[in-house]
Design an enzyme around this catalytic site. Structure first.
Site, PDB file in Angstrom:
ATOM      1  N   LYS A 246       0.907  -1.198  -0.153  1.00 30.29           N
ATOM      2  CA  LYS A 246      -0.081   0.230   0.202  1.00 30.29           C
ATOM      3  C   LYS A 246       0.873   1.295   0.092  1.00 30.29           C
ATOM      4  O   LYS A 246       1.874   1.326   0.836  1.00 30.29           O
ATOM      5  CB  LYS A 246      -0.849  -0.019   1.199  1.00 30.29           C
ATOM      6  CG  LYS A 246      -2.208  -1.006   1.227  1.00 30.29           C
ATOM      7  CD  LYS A 246      -2.859  -1.067   2.166  1.00 30.29           C
ATOM      8  CE  LYS A 246      -3.939  -2.197   2.395  1.00 30.29           C
ATOM      9  NZ  LYS A 246      -5.112  -2.003   1.424  1.00 30.29           N
TER      10      LYS A 246
ATOM     11  N   HIS B 108      -0.645  -7.368   9.105  1.00 27.01           N
ATOM     12  CA  HIS B 108      -1.009  -5.976   8.858  1.00 27.01           C
ATOM     13  C   HIS B 108      -0.636  -5.055   9.753  1.00 27.01           C
ATOM     14  O   HIS B 108       0.235  -3.998   9.777  1.00 27.01           O
ATOM     15  CB  HIS B 108      -2.353  -5.688   8.064  1.00 27.01           C
ATOM     16  CG  HIS B 108      -2.771  -6.511   7.075  1.00 27.01           C
ATOM     17  ND1 HIS B 108      -1.984  -7.341   6.312  1.00 27.01           N
ATOM     18  CD2 HIS B 108      -4.031  -7.320   6.756  1.00 27.01           C
ATOM     19  CE1 HIS B 108      -2.370  -8.119   5.510  1.00 27.01           C
ATOM     20  NE2 HIS B 108      -3.668  -8.152   5.773  1.00 27.01           N
TER      21      HIS B 108
HETATM   22  C1  BG6 Z   1      -6.768  -9.551   4.535  1.00 29.41           C
HETATM   23  C2  BG6 Z   1      -7.520 -10.074   5.390  1.00 29.41           C
HETATM   24  O1  BG6 Z   1      -5.486 -10.010   4.710  1.00 29.41           O
HETATM   25  O2  BG6 Z   1      -6.890  -8.233   4.676  1.00 29.41           O
HETATM   26  C3  BG6 Z   1      -9.179  -9.745   5.187  1.00 29.41           C
HETATM   27  O3  BG6 Z   1      -7.681 -11.758   5.516  1.00 29.41           O
HETATM   28  C4  BG6 Z   1      -9.245  -8.351   5.402  1.00 29.41           C
HETATM   29  O4  BG6 Z   1      -9.916 -10.211   6.447  1.00 29.41           O
HETATM   30  C5  BG6 Z   1      -8.199  -7.716   4.353  1.00 29.41           C
HETATM   31  O5  BG6 Z   1     -10.683  -7.950   5.000  1.00 29.41           O
HETATM   32  C6  BG6 Z   1      -8.202  -6.179   4.626  1.00 29.41           C
HETATM   33  O6  BG6 Z   1      -7.305  -5.760   3.266  1.00 29.41           O
HETATM   34  P1  BG6 Z   1      -7.738  -4.230   2.718  1.00 29.41           P
HETATM   35  O7  BG6 Z   1      -6.746  -4.089   1.625  1.00 29.41           O
HETATM   36  O8  BG6 Z   1      -9.070  -4.269   2.123  1.00 29.41           O
HETATM   37  O9  BG6 Z   1      -7.511  -3.210   3.909  1.00 29.41           O
END
Ligand code: BG6
Length: 486
Positions: free
Chosen positions: A186, A244
């Protein structure tokens, strides 16, 4: 420098990730002229279907999920590079025809001899597939490279992650394993290092002397959709925190790397991760909130009395001299009021003798007199800085003002999707935006230890309304400290 092409094999080629993220990313790269001309794609799935059926299915997902508009002419040229192979790849006997199909595809697209294997399926399938690739001499060759991309979660806990890593290291060398955390692709996460180290005004303040606390939030409005089978096994801690949230924390809080190369940056992140703990243990119960949205147990493929958390909020400490005593509050959850990811840094209040005591009513709120730096990851990337000014015409009143930088508004280009950058990185052989094994190991050690602390202090598990801000206990955790979530 041009990007080397490859034949990309997606195991799980008919799955959610391939449809929602990978195919749209490949399409966008193709539209932008960034996909190498000798690129080809083989989607692998268990169901029988023809190339043209597979192409049609991907086309309808791309038109739904891609951030670019549909261009039929461009799609027709891309579609020719896309193939489908049916087979249950857990079984060795299915690999001879598969190997043939993949090699033919590579030869037809220019014969560069490069192969990228993308594991876009459940983690328990990674090992048998990797072992079969090795058995059929598909992980090394006389020409070109072989690389494996592995989706998160890398294992379900420390011991399964170690097992998976041992298997992979016996099959292919570390430099050829790309462990994905798509948050690292990102824009704003890459921007954290630039904001910190390319601006002389921030780094001197980036420590316990000037920072009161840090908040990292990854809030989602969607529920778990049809991912119950996966999600009920992992929950918010393993799904979002271990990967994350900890990567955002590491980039935000690590020491300056001496060089901007992958190994140096990953070493600094690792040192930081090794220093993270739940805020002192005697208080751990109130510093660790697990929640579940109302109605979760009725979702498809979720256990009737599931204790899986769909929300977590934690107060963490970073035990090093830069951050000693500074709380890091992290939260993530599903079915919340909004979808939003951001890092907020709250600076210490200015000395009160100069402006009077904020509690004495000169200011509307105690929080009026603070500085906030907000790194907005999504939905709209940007950076905002809150500072204080005198209210015009008022004698003593100080009011907050904001400088707000909106990245897409300033540069007038669509921010590339994380997967576009990550795919190009792998073709370029650049590991910077991928997690090293050591980082993953360290984040599992922390995640497992937090889980076991949670189990020991049973009872701290709240149900929250869908569409709300999350459990009240998460708000209380900050209120107790005289703070609130931004
Ligand atoms: C993924 C998770 O890694 O990231 C999901 O497994 C989550 O549960 C997603 O919804 C969120 O990603 P982003 O890019 O939409 O924030």
């Amino acid at each position: 420098m041009s990007v080397p092409g490859c034949t990309m094999v997606i195991f799980g080629g008919t799955g959610d990730l391939a449809h929602r993220k990978l195919a749209p990313a490949i399409y966008n790269l193709h539209l932008e002229g960034r996909l190498p001309s000798d690129f080809s794609l083989v989607g692998v799935g268990r169901k029988q279907k023809s190339d043209s059926q597979y192409r049609q299915e991907l086309a309808s997902s791309i038109s739904k999920y891609s951030s670019s508009t549909w261009d039929e002419k461009q799609w027709q040229t891309l579609a020719l590079k896309i193939h489908y192979h049916a087979g249950d790849m857990r079984y060795a006997e299915n690999y001879l025809p598969f190997k043939d199909a993949v090699e033919t595809c590579n030869i037809e697209s220019g014969g560069n001899g490069n192969y990228l294997y993308y594991m876009a399926l459940a983690p328990h399938l990674f090992t048998p597939i990797a072992e079969n690739l090795k058995l059929h001499n598909m992980t090394a060759g006389e020409s070109g490279w072989r690389r494996i991309m592995i989706e998160k979660p890398f294992g379900y806990d420390l011991s399964s992650a170690r097992k998976l890593n041992n298997t992979l290291s016996a099959i292919i060398d570390e430099e050829s394993i790309y462990r994905i955390d798509h948050y690292l692709g990102k824009e704003m996460l890459q921007n954290i290092l630039v904001i910190r180290f390319a601006n002389t005004i921030f780094e001197p303040l980036w420590n316990k002397r000037f920072i009161d606390h840090v908040q990292i939030s990854a809030r989602e409005s969607d529920g778990i959709g049809d991912r119950g089978r996966y999600y009920d096994r992992v929950g918010a801690m393993r799904d979002m925190f271990q990967s994350h949230l900890l990567q955002m924390l590491a980039l935000m809080a690590m020491e300056p790397p001496l060089k901007a190369d992958p190994d140096t940056i990953r070493t600094e992140k690792l040192k930081l991760l090794n220093a993270v703990h739940l805020w002192p243990e005697e208080e751990s119960k109130s510093n660790l909130i697990f929640g579940q949205y109302y109605g979760y147990m009725q979702e498809k493929d979720v256990a009737a009395y599931s204790q899986t958390e769909t929300y977590t909020a934690l107060k963490l400490a970073v035990n090093n001299s830069r951050w000693q005593g500074v709380p890091f509050y992290l939260q993530t959850g599903k079915k919340l009021e909004d979808k939003l990811v951001k890092i907020v840094i709250q600076f210490k209040s200015p000395p009160s003798f100069y402006f009077g005591d904020p509690l004495e009513g000169v200011y509307k709120e105690r929080n009026d007199l603070i500085n906030l730096l907000t790194l907005k990851v999504q939905p709209k990337e940007g950076v905002a800085f809150q500072f204080n000014v005198k209210k015009p015409a008022a004698i003593e009143e100080v009011v907050p003002a904001e400088m707000d930088f909106c990245q897409p508004c300033a540069f007038l280009i669509n921010t590339p999707e994380a997967y576009e950058l990550l795919l190009l990185d792998v073709m370029n052989g650049d590991q910077t935006r991928f997690s090293s094994w050591n980082e993953i190991e360290s984040s599992w050690i922390l995640t497992d230890s937090i889980h076991s602390q949670h189990r020991k202090s049973l009872g701290n598990f709240d149900i929250y309304e869908a569409g709300s801000l999350g459990p009240e206990s998460a708000a209380d955790m900050l209120i107790r400290d005289g703070r609130h979530w931004w």
